[in-house]
Motif scaffolding. Structure first.
Motif: not given
Length: 105
Positions: A59, A65-70, A76-77, A80-81
């Motif tokens: 990330n 992005g968070c959604a794609k990384t997750g 979920h995003h 990742v955050l």
């Protein structure tokens, strides 16, 4: 879908599927875990730490992005955050941990 088979307009530069796969292999080797374990729902610390490190690097350093990384880890995003904040905090105060993460990048 294979990254290289995508139309050029849809490719996201800065990270590639191969670069991410190489990172995942390095982390799995370093922490003695399997890709299947990283994708699992387990909350064991021995699995969670390398997963968080991967999420942070992909990330923050690779810019995915968070959604794609997750999505890479069936998370979920928001996960990742949380992982990124957690790893950044550990890196700020623990020099050895920071060196470990930086060596994986």
């Amino acid at each position: 879908m294979n990254y290289w088979l995508m139309p050029v307009a849809k490719r996201q530069h800065g990270h590639s599927e191969q670069r991410i796969n190489n990172l995942i292999e390095r982390v799995c080797t370093r922490f003695n875990v399997t890709r299947k374990q990283l994708d699992s729902k387990t909350r064991l610390a021995d699995i969670v730490e390398p997963r968080k490190i991967l999420m942070y690097i992909i990330n923050k350093e690779y810019g995915l992005g968070c959604a794609k990384t997750g999505g890479l880890f069936n998370r979920h995003h928001a996960t990742v955050l949380h992982a990124s904040k957690s790893i950044a905090g550990f890196m700020e105060f623990d020099k050895d941990f920071r060196n470990t993460v930086n060596n994986l990048i």
